[in-house]
Design an enzyme around this catalytic site. Structure first.
Site, PDB file in Angstrom:
ATOM      1  N   CYS A  86      42.281 -38.737 -26.911  1.00  0.00           N
ATOM      2  CA  CYS A  86      42.797 -37.852 -28.154  1.00  0.00           C
ATOM      3  C   CYS A  86      44.216 -37.133 -27.504  1.00  0.00           C
ATOM      4  O   CYS A  86      45.264 -37.763 -27.291  1.00  0.00           O
ATOM      5  CB  CYS A  86      41.842 -36.857 -28.767  1.00  0.00           C
ATOM      6  SG  CYS A  86      42.626 -36.150 -30.162  1.00  0.00           S
ATOM      7  N   HIS A 203      36.801 -39.911 -30.085  1.00  0.00           N
ATOM      8  CA  HIS A 203      36.078 -39.241 -29.106  1.00  0.00           C
ATOM      9  C   HIS A 203      34.932 -39.676 -28.701  1.00  0.00           C
ATOM     10  O   HIS A 203      33.691 -39.281 -28.885  1.00  0.00           O
ATOM     11  CB  HIS A 203      35.650 -37.659 -29.351  1.00  0.00           C
ATOM     12  CG  HIS A 203      37.003 -36.983 -29.559  1.00  0.00           C
ATOM     13  ND1 HIS A 203      37.529 -36.195 -28.549  1.00  0.00           N
ATOM     14  CD2 HIS A 203      37.850 -36.724 -30.704  1.00  0.00           C
ATOM     15  CE1 HIS A 203      38.815 -35.561 -28.866  1.00  0.00           C
ATOM     16  NE2 HIS A 203      38.871 -35.580 -30.116  1.00  0.00           N
ATOM     17  N   GLU A 205      32.926 -39.005 -25.989  1.00  0.00           N
ATOM     18  CA  GLU A 205      32.252 -37.987 -25.644  1.00  0.00           C
ATOM     19  C   GLU A 205      31.235 -37.208 -26.693  1.00  0.00           C
ATOM     20  O   GLU A 205      30.752 -36.706 -26.467  1.00  0.00           O
ATOM     21  CB  GLU A 205      33.055 -36.979 -24.738  1.00  0.00           C
ATOM     22  CG  GLU A 205      33.527 -35.945 -25.514  1.00  0.00           C
ATOM     23  CD  GLU A 205      35.020 -36.456 -26.103  1.00  0.00           C
ATOM     24  OE1 GLU A 205      35.376 -37.446 -25.908  1.00  0.00           O
ATOM     25  OE2 GLU A 205      35.872 -35.414 -26.578  1.00  0.00           O
TER      26      GLU A 205
END
Ligand SMILES: Nc1ncnc2c1ncn2[C@@H]1O[C@H](COP(=O)(O)OP(=O)(O)O)[C@@H](O)[C@H]1O
Ligand SMILES: [Mg+2]
Lengths: 234, 92, 763, 92
Positions: A86, A203, A205
């Site tokens: 990002c 994302h 994560e």
């Protein structure tokens, strides 16, 4: 394996990345403040998401002048593995470690929801744990994720298999409905020519623990851990 | 040494899609404004700068643009020195 | 000149003299400051002399409704505030409860109605900024925000402009700081035309021992102003309009505060680091009434005094007067009380985060709020009367005639009809009050911090508490139409619905923060609304054992004399003991039994059906039986605890048909058909669309149906199998003895998810 | 009827905080650009407009600003008609 997560003023996914690496993957991970000039000797450098310098002017435009970015450039030049997620992707583009730029989403709105991305290139340090063509469900949350590059660059990225992730529908089809921001060629993530620097807008994560609804991002961290283990042995 | 007001206009590269410009054009249309052609939306930066001459001020502003203020992949820029652009008078 | 009784020698050092250029204290000036002659005389009494202009400004801010709670304090005292798990009740920047395993949860709600009506983007943005600061100044890391929004009718372009701006503003700010949005609400009703309600709530988590309060104690400790510089923003935010201030042009006294989320993020990190460092005694946001309220409240809470020199405060513009500096509401600023001798350490922490810090004064032991300008006294006020001495009032409250007529109107003309109700249903589902809120929360980062277990779109937002098995569930609720038609009932429903939302997710309701948004309390019918709503809240919060740990009061929400609907927004938090058990609102497997808990009744009053189909705000809001609500929630929690349920969904606005649709739509992906048959002998309008309270739609594996039923029996909760979950992409069928809704579930989804984007994006 | 290129400069009101301008100023400073004073960050809109006269074009642009392009509460605007501002030449 040792990883560092760079914190810029305004980073806000630094902690999330640290947690996944440490708690889920068991990787020795620490933060590194953007004013440092030395990365130490990590196996992985993560530039996390967020709004470095508020994304004022352009996302990533100011952060790329942080002292640590020079160290990241040297590290990448030596073949070190760099992952930009990002805002991290935006910084990598602004810093010239990846080609192209990320402009405002074509909807002109911040977009936050799950998207589907197809793994286009399995043969990278970041994606070996995936199947080629596998469709992942991962959240995005960004206002400037509309990838753009000049036609020659796009052609080269495609020809060299450097488009690693592409927005698709759930079924893995391109076209209507998959692309959330207007990115050229539905690009969600790319890798540099040497294959050691990857940037992506979604994302991973945030999709690495079952309690959060998807574990499709885990493969990226597994790929990296496996890659680094091999690199250490070699 | 004098103070110059530098006005920097950063606009999307010609040929690139300008979704913001498009949206504004569309909105003007639907508000009933006739005769509106293309709209381009960019950034305006007004910088107070101490320099020895207008030329020097312009040269420094150019370096600022190249280094920071404009993204060469997506944006063009133009610099104007000295107009008292800091205080645009509100039209009434 | 009034109050010339004393040229003044207060206690202590030299009394302040008027500054050159200060206006003379006249009755007009006093009135402009929102103070009555009696209040002014009290001020003179406390000072023992005429106040200076600066002092008048300070009193006016602290004795405003916003800071002093003149018209609400007596009512607020009635709220239950205690429970063994409450660590901090009302009176601090945020309430705090114990959530087990050594963790505490701080939470608070705040309004930004007026700023958002003037400038929706900045108004909402700075609203988020303020509520984040309230939470992190307690030592807690903000982990979620919610936004409760009430706007006028969406047919108005002004309303669409406000709505769009508010969502973008709240989104951009929260997204930038990196705090996920976990929910909220959005209503559109002409009752809010011109005066939108923007309430934002924040939750933060900390280790218990990290709690810090906004106190200024320790004679000689240093006051530091931290963060953004002080500008002329919102100086009269607390009390009066700009025109009266003087010649200065509008432009030099902007009313709008501009948010800087980037600075906020730095301030957040720096503040938490400061608090953990042990170098500071207390910290408080400079929110409403800026330096004045932060410094005087900190002194007031700890019974100490403060002295501040305004010449030491970093300013954004030259030539600011003490009056302006003290009352500025510039954003992203903190007042910090530092242990004497540790100023340098504090400065270093702030420097790391690229923030400024200036020593602006000291804690004293004289109990006075003293202000100097470059050493010269300009204000010298006893601190306690300033913070605690604001006169409070009980007003006359009488119900308005018009409302009574609306409530008692005859609804029979609208209740009839049978046969095909499909068109009604689809039209209702497209109402902006019922349609999916995805257009809103797609603009909010809902997943940052990797703790969002249930994102917006369900009944309650759910967060995991790292390092434990627990989760926090949270919701905001208030249907202004109910509270308008019957304030007490409406408030009880708001509390009950909030608790029901939490229970559906599997959470035990724990505590409440609230925001009282009302019109002008000096009007008897408004004070009536305020009183009845608070009394309703008192009763419901007591019964659910959810003490009120704080909140906010926003009065005078009127445009050209027309008040908003009374809107007591409830923010409620609950605890899920084991996240393994967290329950969602979506149906899951084909063949599962669909079960109604609670009872259908013949009530159509105050419904969205009447508003959307007949443009009527009328009738009696649904009856609410708080005890029945409580056992319903207990039964839900028991069923969830035993792992019997596949889904649970609160039944509220739009009635049973809409609740079923929401569960069937599965957040859009793989919507399932359902077949439901309702046996109740009721008119189909009330049966399908009535908003009877005390109901939940759950689903379970048919094998578990008997156990669920026995559990419900034990609690005395009606439990009826009403249908079956069908296949993905199947038909949505709800029928009664004499009426029927039948539609392709994908068509239902297109209406439900398409309604807001169609109205907002297709301009 | 001719086509005019209207340039509209929208800038944050004086006295209001301009976080973006502040961040840019800070960045220029730390990049070593000396003599940089205040920086204000605004918007630049370039609109093609058919109108009968420059005055009419300006009047219409003013209404556009009041209605849509500038926020009356937080922004000032200035309008310039006719400069060929649509194609700022990139300084090189
Ligand atoms: N409606 C309410 N119910 C209970 N407590 C309230 C209510 N409104 C305000 N309070 C409490 O009164 C105290 C003072 O509030 P306030 O002055 O609004 O604080 P802030 O400075 O954060 O705005 C706070 O602790 C707040 O929680
Ligand atoms: Mg308050």
């Amino acid at each position: 394996m040792r990883a560092v997560v760079v914190t810029f003023p305004g980073s806000n996914c630094d902690y999330d990345c640290l947690q996944v690496l440490r708690k889920v993957m068991g990787v020795d991970t620490r933060f590194i403040w953007h004013r440092e000039r030395d990365l130490g000797d990590p196996d992985l450098v993560v530039l996390p998401g967020g709004f470095s310098y508020g994304d004022y002017l352009r996302a990533g435009a100011i952060a790329r002048f942080s002292p640590i970015v020079e160290a990241v450039k040297r590290y990448a030049g030596r073949g070190g593995i760099v992952l930009g997620i990002c805002n991290g992707f935006q910084i990598l583009c602004e810093a010239g470690l990846l080609p192209g730029a990320l402009r405002r989403n074509n909807s002109l709105k911040f977009r936050s929801h799950d998207v589907h991305v197809r793994v286009e290139t399995k043969d990278t340090a970041f994606t070996r744990a995936y199947r080629a063509g596998q469709v992942l469900r991962i959240p995005i949350a960004h206002a400037e994720g509309n990838y753009i590059a000049d036609p020659a660059t796009l052609e080269r990225l495609e020809a060299e298999g450097r488009v690693v992730f592409r927005y698709t529908t759930r079924e893995g089809a391109r076209g209507e409905g998959g692309n959330p921001n207007g990115s050229a060629n539905d690009i969600a993530g790319i890798v540099n020519a040497a294959g050691n620097v990857l940037g992506l807008m979604p994302h991973p994560e945030r999709a690495a623990e079952g309690v959060l609804g998807s574990t499709d991002g885990l493969g990226m961290f597994e790929s990296l851990v496996a890659h680094c283990a091999r690199a250490r042995v070699a | 040494m004098s103070a110059y007001a530098i006005e920097i206009r950063v606009t999307p590269r010609r040929g690139l899609l300008d979704p913001q410009g498009k949206a504004i054009q569309h909105a003007l249309d639907s508000l009933g404004f006739a005769g509106v052609g293309e709209v381009r939306a960019g950034k305006l930066l007004v910088i107070e700068l101490d320099a020895d001459s207008p030329d020097e001020a312009a040269a420094r502003a150019t370096r600022m643009c190249e280094k920071l203020l404009a993204n060469p992949v997506t944006e063009d820029f133009a610099i104007e020195v000295g107009r008292n652009a800091g205080q645009p008078e509100a039209a009434t | 000149m009034i109050g010339a009784a004393s040229g003044g020698n207060g206690s202590g050092p030299a009394a302040p003299e008027p500054r050159p250029g200060d206006p003379e204290i006249t009755p007009e000036l006093v009135a402009d400051h929102g103070l009555t002659p009696e209040e002014y005389n009290k001020i003179v009494g406390h000072l023992g002399r005429t106040p200076t202009f600066t002092e008048l400004g300070v009193f006016s801010a602290m004795w405003s409704e916003h800071c002093g709670y003149k018209n609400s304090k007596r009512l607020l005292r009635l709220l239950p505030t205690e429970a063994p798990w409450v660590i901090q009740g009302p009176g601090e920047n945020a309430g705090v409860i114990d959530i087990g395993d050594g963790y505490a949860l701080a939470f608070k709600i705040e309004s930004h109605n007026h700023p958002s009506a003037v400038e929706p983007y900045q108004g909402a943005a700075t609203g988020i900024g303020g509520i984040l600061r309230d939470v992190f100044t307690m030592g807690a890391r903000p982990v979620a925000v919610l936004d409760s929004l009430h706007f006028g009718d969406l047919d108005s372009s002004r309303v669409r402009y406000l709505f769009d701006g508010v969502v973008r503003g709240a989104g951009d700010y929260g997204n930038c700081v990196g705090i996920p949005n976990l929910g909220g609400e959005a209503y559109f009703d002409r009752g809010y035309e011109g005066n939108p309600i923007i309430n934002v709530m924040c939750l933060g988590i900390m280790k218990r021992e990290q709690l810090i309060r906004g106190e200024a104690h320790g004679d000689g400790n240093t006051l530091m102003a931290v963060g953004a510089r002080t500008g002329r923003d919102g100086i009269h935010g607390a009390t009066f309009a700009s025109e009266e201030l003087g010649e200065d042009s509008d432009a030099s006294r902007p009313q709008v505060q501009v948010g800087d989320p980037f600075t906020e993020k730095l301030l957040l990190e720096a503040s938490l680091e400061l608090i953990r460092s042990g170098h500071i005694v207390g910290i408080q946001d400079m929110g409403a009434a800026g330096i004045t309220s932060s410094a005087s409240e900190m002194a007031g809470r700890s019974g100490s005094g403060v002295v501040i020199d305004t010449a030491l405060v970093p300013v954004r513009e030259p030539g600011m007067t003490p009056y302006e500096i003290l009352l500025s509401e510039s954003q992203e600023r903190m007042m910090v009380v530092v242990h004497r001798g540790r100023e340098e350490e504090v400065r270093q922490i702030l420097a790391k985060w690229e923030l400024e810090a200036a020593e602006v004064g000291q804690v004293t032991s004289d109990g006075r709020f003293r202000i100097l300008e470059d050493g010269r006294p300009v204000a010298d006020i006893p601190a306690l009367p300033l913070t605690e001495g604001c006169p409070t009032y009980e007003r006359e409250g009488i119900e308005g005639e018009e409302v009574r007529a609306q409530r008692e109107m005859d609804l029979t003309p609208y209740a009839g009809g049978d046969g095909d109700r499909t068109a009604d249903f689809l039209r209702l589902l497209a109402s902006p009050n019922l349609a999916s809120r995805r257009w809103i929360h797609d603009q909010y980062d809902t997943t940052v911090r990797t703790a969002s277990v249930i994102q917006p779109g369900g009944d309650a937002g759910v967060l995991r508490v790292r390092g434990t098995r627990r989760g926090i569930a949270v919701t905001t609720d208030c249907s202004g139409r109910y509270t308008y038609l019957e304030p007490g009932t409406g408030a009880r429903i708001a509390v009950a619905e909030a608790a029901r939302n939490l229970a559906c997710a599997g959470a035990l309701p724990m505590a409440v923060t609230n925001n009282l948004n009302f019109g002008n309390p000096l009007k008897p019918h408004i004070y009536y609304q305020l009183r009845e709503a608070v009394l309703g809240m008192v009763e419901a919060c007591a019964l659910f054992e959810t003490p009120v740990t704080g909140g906010n009061v926003s009065l005078y929400n009127e445009t050209s004399g027309t008040p908003i609907y009374p809107t007591p927004v409830i923010g409620m938090v609950g605890i899920i003991e084991d996240l393994e058990r967290v329950t969602r609102h979506a149906f899951r497997d084909e063949g599962d039994a669909i079960v109604l808990l609670g009872r259908n009744t013949d009530e159509l009053g105050a419904s969205e059906y009447l508003y959307a189909m007949h443009d009527i705000v009328g009738g009696r809001p649904p009856r609410v039986d708080l005890l029945a609500e409580r056992v319903l929630q207990q039964a839900l929690l028991a069923m969830i605890g035993e792992g019997l349920l596949r889904s649970a969904h609160d039944c509220s606005e739009g009635g049973l048909a809409c609740a079923l649709a929401e569960s069937a739509l599965q957040e859009g992906e793989d919507p399932v058909g359902i077949r439901v048959r309702l046996a109740d002998p009721l008119p189909s309008t009330a049966l399908f669309f009535g908003e009877a309270q005390g109901r939940a739609v759950v689903s379970c594996d048919p094998a578990n149906l008997e156990r669920a039923r026995r559990l419900a029996d034990r609690y005395g909760v009606p439990c009826t199998k009403i249908g079956t979950v069908g296949a993905i992409g199947g038909s949505f069928i709800v029928e009664s003895a004499d009426a029927r809704i039948e539609a392709d579930i994908r068509e239902v989804g297109a209406v439900y998810f398409g309604a807001l984007p169609e109205r907002m994006d297709a301009q």
